[in-house]
Scaffold this active site. Sequence first.
Site, PDB file in Angstrom:
ATOM      1  N   TYR A 143       0.813  -1.225   0.000  1.00 50.41           N
ATOM      2  CA  TYR A 143       0.000   0.000   0.000  1.00 50.41           C
ATOM      3  C   TYR A 143       0.846   1.276   0.000  1.00 50.41           C
ATOM      4  O   TYR A 143       0.403   2.309   0.508  1.00 50.41           O
ATOM      5  CB  TYR A 143      -0.963   0.035   1.206  1.00 50.41           C
ATOM      6  CG  TYR A 143      -1.581  -1.277   1.591  1.00 50.41           C
ATOM      7  CD1 TYR A 143      -2.240  -2.070   0.663  1.00 50.41           C
ATOM      8  CD2 TYR A 143      -1.518  -1.741   2.904  1.00 50.41           C
ATOM      9  CE1 TYR A 143      -2.812  -3.275   1.026  1.00 50.41           C
ATOM     10  CE2 TYR A 143      -2.085  -2.950   3.274  1.00 50.41           C
ATOM     11  CZ  TYR A 143      -2.729  -3.709   2.331  1.00 50.41           C
ATOM     12  OH  TYR A 143      -3.299  -4.913   2.686  1.00 50.41           O
ATOM     13  N   HIS A 144       2.033   1.231  -0.596  1.00 51.00           N
ATOM     14  CA  HIS A 144       2.947   2.373  -0.519  1.00 51.00           C
ATOM     15  C   HIS A 144       3.145   3.036  -1.882  1.00 51.00           C
ATOM     16  O   HIS A 144       4.259   3.228  -2.343  1.00 51.00           O
ATOM     17  CB  HIS A 144       4.295   1.911   0.051  1.00 51.00           C
ATOM     18  CG  HIS A 144       4.199   1.371   1.434  1.00 51.00           C
ATOM     19  ND1 HIS A 144       5.224   0.678   2.048  1.00 51.00           N
ATOM     20  CD2 HIS A 144       3.192   1.411   2.343  1.00 51.00           C
ATOM     21  CE1 HIS A 144       4.852   0.309   3.265  1.00 51.00           C
ATOM     22  NE2 HIS A 144       3.623   0.744   3.462  1.00 51.00           N
ATOM     23  N   TYR A 145       2.082   3.436  -2.541  1.00 51.48           N
ATOM     24  CA  TYR A 145       2.124   4.003  -3.879  1.00 51.48           C
ATOM     25  C   TYR A 145       2.717   5.413  -3.832  1.00 51.48           C
ATOM     26  O   TYR A 145       2.395   6.205  -2.943  1.00 51.48           O
ATOM     27  CB  TYR A 145       0.716   4.046  -4.483  1.00 51.48           C
ATOM     28  CG  TYR A 145      -0.154   2.920  -3.987  1.00 51.48           C
ATOM     29  CD1 TYR A 145       0.205   1.593  -4.226  1.00 51.48           C
ATOM     30  CD2 TYR A 145      -1.291   3.162  -3.224  1.00 51.48           C
ATOM     31  CE1 TYR A 145      -0.566   0.550  -3.748  1.00 51.48           C
ATOM     32  CE2 TYR A 145      -2.065   2.125  -2.741  1.00 51.48           C
ATOM     33  CZ  TYR A 145      -1.696   0.821  -2.990  1.00 51.48           C
ATOM     34  OH  TYR A 145      -2.456  -0.214  -2.497  1.00 51.48           O
TER      35      TYR A 145
END
Length: 655
Positions: free
Chosen positions: A589-591
């Site tokens: 979840y680290h876009y």
Amino acid sequence: MVGSRLVGLVLAVSFLNSQDTAAEPEVNYIPDESVSYNRNSCKDSKWSLNKNYGALEPFLTNLHSSIQKAELELANPNDYPLHYNVGHEEQFDFIVVGAGSAGSVVASRLSEVGDWRVLLVEAGGDPPVTSEVPSLAAFLQDTEVDWQYKTDADEENCLGMVGNQCKWPRGKVLGGSSTINYMMHTRGHPKDFDSWGAAGNKGWSYEEVLPYFKKSENLDDPLIWATEDAKIYHNSDGLLTVGSWAENEMKEAIDVVAEGLADIGYPFNADLNGKNHSGFTKMSGAIRDQRRCSSAKSFLTPAKNRRNLFLSKNSLVTKILMDTQHNKAYGIHLMNKKGKIIEVKVKKEIIVSAGAINSPQLLMLSGIGPERHLQELGISVIKNLPVGENLQDHSLMATIALTLNLSITFSQLNDQDTFNFLFKKPGSLSNAGLPYAAFINIDADDYPDMELLQSYNPKNNTDSVKLMLQKSFNFKDELLADFIQINKMDYTIILLASMLRPYSRGRILLKSDQPNIYPKIVAGTFTDQRDVETYLKVYDFISRLVDTQAMRSVGAKFHEIKVPECSKHEFASRAYRECAMRHLTGTTYHYSGTCKMGPAGDSSAVVDPTLRVHGVEGLRVADASVMPTVVSGHPNAAIVMIGEKVADLIKGDWS
């Protein structure tokens, strides 16, 4: 990621969701301290003292009242600014788009200047009760507070997910993704920021950003404060509380893993945000009083009664309005929850803080982006910039499990757990499920390129294993069989390897010129073969770990997950492993990176080192999208830092 108390957690979610039914008042005046409203009325309590308890009755009545008060304090709407009805053509000094991890910071800091009228626009509403409970983080996905994005179907990645699509959750709520994430607080490695500075981004070296990390931080962790250099790296006066997770019942297994990692050169590191950045660590968490501490709670709650801060909730910014003669942003189109489009004007600047997916989408809808792509959709091009390119993520590979001869079990959730949580005491509900991690250097330098997270599961905990994998990864049913079979045999650790410094890049594209149509997400997870090679080295690392004395003492066994579609390759061969990772790799979840920061002359950059959009006046971007390269850790802390720094830059420009 989800604990094994499956039934208890599901019941807890059901109860808490029943409390998330507050009607949100709409006001068209400045929020006032005298305005308040309750989520529930204590008059409607279902618990009544229908027996005569004699001398105990006053005590029980007071206890009942205290429990009611504690319950009503959870996600109380009174803790946040009220909704403001924006008038057509109303004017503000600054407009901030997105009340997430950065936007909440920017709006709060700018509103410290009493003469400035600041409008903050958020597509979601107030945080729900469920978001307060760390152990329920996974249950916030696929709800109304999640944008519920999915990657586009791909023949190379996400092959084990339903529809060949990876879930990419994003927060659609005050606090943004800091309200739905796992609350991990790691800043990244100093070399991350030094590389930003070396690329021409003046002011972004580690030495220059450290003061902003410290500015926001209120460290409440005795273990870290006990380290020798704590005062160099940390602060106790900031608005964002950073605490330590409560211990859980997996401590025996965690200690075994810690000892094994120490044997191969990765001893315990008390402070991953301090001097050393590798090793086995107890993660810091954005938690306060055993509850989630989002950016909304940290930065908007203290500012809720400022007469110059206006918050428009459940409002979608559909376009940035441009004076094309001067390439200057002069306002926005805002769609309120009734579907009405309102034009709002700005005197000084618009700051887009909508995140690495929504920020490039909004810029492109407004005519700022790749010329050819915009022309194909019939969007008038105002500025040709590589918006949406350079998409990065910390991918998460789930192809390995370990079994141990341990008889640890989870106790069932009970009234004591609830009592502890309501009264801000450590307990099982105060743990996000992944309290420990190892940051390792696959390439044998002092710059970790891999994070090893671990999901601990007692023997025959199959329902929770299935729920965790489906919630977190969207795995197809047939790929769950081997995970479940392994867990039936023994105590199981599912290893989750996250690549910290990926070479692969994806992109965000528009599917339509309509703002309510989700953008196309091309993850690009394995577009660079170097990432495949790095993940292959994880297998050798785990083999070394299993062979340590500590791990052998509990009968540790290494298991590779069987993927039916990869059976054409020899099991455990290089080809098999590459096939497996393309099926069983999702996201952490680290876009980031889609509005890249870079100096003038950098053809790959969208914003300059002050985060102004190149060639456009009155418009900045401040969120994860501006990162030239994603930080080597969970990026929420760095996003808050970006918000702090740009707020100071703006104050300096307009003082």
